[in-house]
Design a protein around this motif. Structure first.
Motif, short mmCIF file in Angstrom:
data_model
loop_
_atom_site.label_atom_id
_atom_site.label_comp_id
_atom_site.label_asym_id
_atom_site.label_seq_id
_atom_site.Cartn_x
_atom_site.Cartn_y
_atom_site.Cartn_z
N ARG A 19 0.83 -1.21 0.00
CA ARG A 19 0.00 0.00 0.00
C ARG A 19 0.86 1.26 0.00
O ARG A 19 0.51 2.26 -0.61
CB ARG A 19 -0.98 0.00 1.19
CG ARG A 19 -2.01 -1.13 1.09
CD ARG A 19 -3.29 -0.82 1.84
NE ARG A 19 -3.10 -0.39 3.20
CZ ARG A 19 -2.67 -1.17 4.20
NH1 ARG A 19 -2.38 -2.44 3.97
NH2 ARG A 19 -2.52 -0.69 5.40
N VAL A 20 2.01 1.21 0.68
CA VAL A 20 2.91 2.36 0.66
C VAL A 20 3.46 2.55 -0.76
O VAL A 20 3.52 3.68 -1.28
CB VAL A 20 4.06 2.19 1.68
CG1 VAL A 20 5.12 3.28 1.48
CG2 VAL A 20 3.53 2.23 3.10
N LEU A 21 3.81 1.44 -1.40
CA LEU A 21 4.38 1.54 -2.75
C LEU A 21 3.39 2.19 -3.72
O LEU A 21 3.80 3.00 -4.58
CB LEU A 21 4.78 0.14 -3.24
CG LEU A 21 5.66 0.11 -4.49
CD1 LEU A 21 7.03 0.76 -4.24
CD2 LEU A 21 5.86 -1.34 -4.98
N ALA A 22 2.12 1.86 -3.57
CA ALA A 22 1.11 2.47 -4.45
C ALA A 22 1.12 4.00 -4.28
O ALA A 22 0.98 4.74 -5.25
CB ALA A 22 -0.27 1.90 -4.14
N GLN A 23 1.34 4.46 -3.06
CA GLN A 23 1.42 5.91 -2.82
C GLN A 23 2.73 6.48 -3.35
O GLN A 23 2.77 7.61 -3.85
CB GLN A 23 1.25 6.21 -1.33
CG GLN A 23 -0.09 5.80 -0.74
CD GLN A 23 -1.26 6.46 -1.45
OE1 GLN A 23 -1.21 7.65 -1.76
NE2 GLN A 23 -2.30 5.70 -1.72
N GLU A 24 3.81 5.71 -3.24
CA GLU A 24 5.09 6.17 -3.80
C GLU A 24 4.91 6.49 -5.28
O GLU A 24 5.44 7.49 -5.78
CB GLU A 24 6.17 5.09 -3.64
CG GLU A 24 6.57 4.83 -2.21
CD GLU A 24 7.72 3.82 -2.09
OE1 GLU A 24 8.59 3.80 -2.96
OE2 GLU A 24 7.74 3.05 -1.12
N HIS A 25 4.16 5.62 -5.95
CA HIS A 25 3.97 5.80 -7.40
C HIS A 25 3.14 7.03 -7.72
O HIS A 25 3.15 7.50 -8.85
CB HIS A 25 3.33 4.53 -7.98
CG HIS A 25 4.20 3.32 -7.86
ND1 HIS A 25 3.74 2.04 -8.02
CD2 HIS A 25 5.53 3.21 -7.56
CE1 HIS A 25 4.74 1.18 -7.83
NE2 HIS A 25 5.83 1.88 -7.56
N ARG A 26 2.42 7.54 -6.73
CA ARG A 26 1.67 8.80 -6.94
C ARG A 26 2.56 10.01 -6.68
O ARG A 26 2.55 10.98 -7.42
CB ARG A 26 0.49 8.89 -5.98
CG ARG A 26 -0.59 7.86 -6.18
CD ARG A 26 -1.64 7.96 -5.09
NE ARG A 26 -2.43 9.20 -5.17
CZ ARG A 26 -3.28 9.60 -4.23
NH1 ARG A 26 -3.43 8.90 -3.13
NH2 ARG A 26 -3.95 10.71 -4.39
N VAL A 27 3.29 9.96 -5.54
CA VAL A 27 3.95 11.20 -5.12
C VAL A 27 5.27 11.48 -5.84
O VAL A 27 5.64 12.64 -6.00
CB VAL A 27 4.16 11.26 -3.58
CG1 VAL A 27 2.83 11.33 -2.86
CG2 VAL A 27 5.00 10.13 -3.05
N TYR A 28 5.97 10.41 -6.27
CA TYR A 28 7.28 10.69 -6.89
C TYR A 28 7.10 11.44 -8.22
O TYR A 28 7.75 12.48 -8.43
CB TYR A 28 8.09 9.40 -7.06
CG TYR A 28 9.59 9.58 -6.85
CD1 TYR A 28 10.14 10.83 -6.58
CD2 TYR A 28 10.47 8.52 -6.92
CE1 TYR A 28 11.50 11.02 -6.38
CE2 TYR A 28 11.84 8.68 -6.72
CZ TYR A 28 12.34 9.93 -6.45
OH TYR A 28 13.70 10.11 -6.25
N PRO A 29 6.20 10.98 -9.10
CA PRO A 29 5.98 11.76 -10.32
C PRO A 29 5.53 13.20 -10.02
O PRO A 29 5.96 14.14 -10.68
CB PRO A 29 4.88 10.98 -11.05
CG PRO A 29 5.03 9.57 -10.56
CD PRO A 29 5.44 9.71 -9.12
N GLN A 30 4.70 13.36 -8.99
CA GLN A 30 4.24 14.70 -8.63
C GLN A 30 5.42 15.60 -8.23
O GLN A 30 5.51 16.75 -8.66
CB GLN A 30 3.23 14.61 -7.48
CG GLN A 30 2.73 15.93 -6.98
CD GLN A 30 1.91 16.69 -8.01
OE1 GLN A 30 0.75 16.42 -8.19
NE2 GLN A 30 2.53 17.63 -8.71
#
Ligand code: GRF
Length: 210
Positions: free
Chosen positions: A166-177
């Motif tokens: 679940r953390v990884l799914a968020q990583e994939h949102r915030v890093y591109p941002q």
């Protein structure tokens, strides 16, 4: 002129893929790995991106490897260097060369749980909120000005694996941002705190899950 990005990775490269798939206004000018067989490097090659494999085991010490790594990166004249699962500690000389244009993602809400095994440690401490952090790299490991964080609630039945997913799914949102903001020139460092220029957008992301 678009923002020139060099990506450094050591493993599967899922954050790197998320960055590519976000179609950011950046040019990925090189993908560099200290592990020639890294899945992320293989995928980069398949995408037709320029790759560089630099095996750290062939160097006498960290300083020698990092000096070569820095020269290799510099050749591509990056505006930004993105650590995407780069699993080696960087020497102070390397960091000094790229400070201010060196981003990392860490799987915890820094400054909590710097270092390795963050999900195991978060569960052992019984924290109720965990997450991830994108930050500028400084000489202090897993510290440095925070760009964006995402929070993930911890469930009673979580294992390191379920929490990590679940953390990884968020990583994939915030890093591109975070990279988008950097490329747009909107990250302002005010005494070690990063503010977002000309926007009311939040630099924290809360989970969409219940
Ligand atoms: C991620 O959890 C990242 O936060 C950490 O290393 C892991 C890399 O995963 N720095 P991937 O290679 O991007 O899939």
């Amino acid at each position: 002129m678009s923002c020139r990005v060099v990506v450094l990775l050591s493993g599967r490269g899922s954050n790197f893929r998320a960055i590519v798939e976000a179609r950011l206004p950046v040019e990925i000018v090189a993908v560099v790995s200290n592990r020639p067989q890294a899945d992320g490097l293989v995928w980069a090659r398949e995408q037709g991106l320029p790759t560089v494999a630099l095996d750290h085991t062939e160097f006498a010490d960290r300083e020698a490897f990092d000096a070569k790594l820095a020269d290799e990166i510099e050749r591509h004249q990056p505006d930004l260097v993105v650590l995407a699962g780069y699993m080696r500690i960087l020497s102070p000389a390397f960091i000094a060369r790229f400070e201010g244009r060196l981003l990392n993602i860490h799987p915890s809400l820094l400054p909590a749980f710097p270092g390795l095994k963050t999900h195991e440690r978060a569960l052992a401490e019984g924290v109720k909120i965990h997450g991830c952090t994108v930050h500028f790299v400084t000489a202090q490991l897993d510290h440095g000005p925070i760009v964006i964080q995402a929070a993930v609630p911890v469930r009673a039945d979580d294992t390191p694996e379920t929490l990590s997913a679940r953390v990884l799914a968020q990583e994939h949102r915030v890093y591109p941002q975070a990279i988008r903001w950097f490329a747009e020139g909107r990250l302002v460092n005010k005494c070690g705190c990063i503010n977002l220029q000309d926007d009311s957008a939040s630099q924290s992301v809360f989970p969409t899950e219940s």
